[in-house]
Write an enzyme that holds these catalytic residues in place. Structure first.
Site, PDB file in Angstrom:
ATOM      1  CG  LEU A  73      34.035  49.808  19.623  1.00 11.25           C
ATOM      2  CD1 LEU A  73      32.837  50.065  20.665  1.00 11.25           C
ATOM      3  CD2 LEU A  73      33.988  51.347  18.578  1.00 11.25           C
ATOM      4  CE  LYS A  76      44.852  50.704  26.216  1.00 13.63           C
ATOM      5  NZ  LYS A  76      46.157  50.003  26.168  1.00 13.63           N
ATOM      6  CG  ASN A  97      37.107  37.320  29.608  1.00 16.14           C
ATOM      7  OD1 ASN A  97      36.795  37.665  28.792  1.00 16.14           O
ATOM      8  ND2 ASN A  97      38.053  36.143  29.677  1.00 16.14           N
ATOM      9  CG  PHE A  98      38.478  43.439  30.226  1.00 13.05           C
ATOM     10  CD1 PHE A  98      39.503  43.228  29.056  1.00 13.05           C
ATOM     11  CD2 PHE A  98      37.192  43.776  29.936  1.00 13.05           C
ATOM     12  CE1 PHE A  98      39.201  43.257  27.821  1.00 13.05           C
ATOM     13  CE2 PHE A  98      37.010  44.213  28.476  1.00 13.05           C
ATOM     14  CZ  PHE A  98      38.326  44.176  27.542  1.00 13.05           C
ATOM     15  CB  ALA A 139      43.594  34.301  37.295  1.00 14.00           C
ATOM     16  CG  ASP A 170      40.456  29.567  30.420  1.00 13.34           C
ATOM     17  OD1 ASP A 170      40.603  30.354  31.107  1.00 13.34           O
ATOM     18  OD2 ASP A 170      41.576  29.361  29.866  1.00 13.34           O
ATOM     19  N   GLY A 232      38.667   8.694  44.651  1.00 13.56           N
ATOM     20  CA  GLY A 232      38.452   8.153  45.972  1.00 13.56           C
ATOM     21  C   GLY A 232      39.233   6.666  46.356  1.00 13.56           C
TER      22      GLY A 232
END
Length: 402
Positions: A73, A76, A97-98, A139, A170, A232
């Site tokens: 699709l 725009k 996740n734009f 990011a 991710d 640690g």
């Protein structure tokens, strides 16, 4: 494909996810029984462009987009947005996740879509989230590992910070987004109302640093990089040791593990030696302990040590390369990996969902969709559109083909 008896049967998901974070969430939903329709821009998910294979197929794309239907699709265009809105009316979940704000600028943000469909779960994953001073910072997995503290504790003390070899941010993001979606679906069952949920990769880093943060709290300063040792420096042995044909990881969380390892190395006296008998003592002699183990481990093969550790009850595992991993008999027997004869890539090993539903059969894996493969079938089945209507939308550029 049949989804009978799987927990998410009857749930329809519009997956606008890209690269890894969103598509992994969509994959988990698909293998849980949901109908997942992957909606790509006309040029396809950017992972397709990294592939040398025809049609933008790659192993990474095949892994994350199995068991999905595929559409294109062009959001725009008004025609593309119109079709998405019509699909939203019949969907249960939309995930994306734009970067924050992208969908709002298209008139397709959470407020608009949830107002249109009161039962919709709008799921958004991003790097830094929709609020806060970093909201609009670009990011990627690497940059999140950097700012999230992961790189600062990865590597050796005398070397630079290192990223993890795997795309941990991710996939943490995708898994947490899945959890948010399923939690929201449960809430909808109780209230009848959908909602918007979001996860940010940056938010998840802190939890993974528990050992390192504990050390900083104790010492009052940031912990040094510890290589393959415990973050640690409080569990010894905890390292990767040389083997005759590679490397092997050995850890002794309990003193009983150490006693078993000492006997295995034909050094039973080490079990009662005050310098090594307790974990606290071993932590003070960490270099000596590592050398004792290395002197023994380099005489044996890594798989041999793995077998010995199972018999003698101390934690160990070979450092497997990627080919060895893809052929691992345990993963294949459990159904975590499946061989597939992919129509483009040939015979490949694909992962199934790590989520298991007891007493329910795993959904068979089907190949990832070709770009726009199901444009017509989705619109016919979901929106009851005629062939002529689909051709009209095609002429208007809804699929990017005008």
């Amino acid at each position: 494909m049949t989804t009978a008896n799987l927990p998410l049967e009857g749930i329809t998901v519009l997956d606008l996810g890209q690269v890894y974070q969103g598509p992994y969430c969509g994959f988990l939903l698909a293998t849980g029984g949901a109908r997942v329709i992957k909606i790509e821009p006309p040029g396809g998910d950017s992972v397709r462009s990294r592939a040398d294979a025809p049609g933008g197929n790659s192993l990474a794309f095949a892994m994350l987009n199995a068991n999905k239907e595929g559409m294109t699709l062009d959001l725009k265009t008004q025609a593309g947005r119109d079709l998405l809105l019509r699909m939203v009316d019949r969907a249960d979940v939309l995930l994306e996740n734009f970067a924050p704000g992208v969908m709002d600028r298209l008139g397709l943000g959470a407020d608009a879509l949830c107002a249109r469909n009161r039962r919709l779960i709008y799921a958004s994953g991003s790097g830094y989230g929709s609020t806060g001073p970093y909201r609009d910072v670009l990011a990627m997995d690497l940059t999140i590992q950097a700012i999230g503290g992961m790189m600062s504790v990865t590597g050796f003390a005398d070397g630079p910070p290192l990223k993890a070899g795997a795309a941990v941010s991710d996939f943490l993001g995708g898994a947490h987004l899945y959890g948010a979606v399923v939690t929201a679906l449960l809430q909808r069952e109780r209230t009848g109302e959908g909602c918007a949920v979001e996860t940010a990769m940056f938010d998840m880093c802190y939890h993974t640093l528990a050992s390192n943060l504990s050390m900083m709290h104790k010492q009052g300063r940031p912990a040094p990089r510890t290589g393959n040792r415990h973050g640690g420096l409080s569990v010894v042995p905890y390292n990767v040791y040389p083997a005759r044909d590679g490397h092997v990881a050995i850890i002794c969380v309990k003193d009983a593990h150490w006693r078993n390892l000492a006997r295995t190395m034909d050094r039973p006296e080490l079990a009662d030696d005050s310098r090594y008998a307790s974990n606290r003592a071993r932590a003070e002699a960490i270099d000596e302990v590592d050398e004792l183990i290395s002197s023994w481990s380099r005489q044996h093969g890594k798989e041999e040590i793995f077998r010995i550790s199972q018999r003698n009850r101390f934690p160990a595992a070979p450092v497997r390369d990627l080919r060895e991993l893809s052929e691992d008999p345990h993963l294949h027997q459990r159904g975590a990996l499946h061989y597939m004869d992919h129509p483009v890539l040939g015979r490949i090993a694909l992962p199934h969902s790590p989520l298991r539903f007891v007493r329910q059969h795993q959904l068979p894996l089907s190949p990832n969709p070709a770009l726009g493969e199901h444009n017509a079938s989705v619109l016919t089945n979901m929106l009851r559109m005629s062939d002529e209507d689909i051709r009209n939308y095609d002429r208007l550029g809804a699929f990017g083909s005008a």
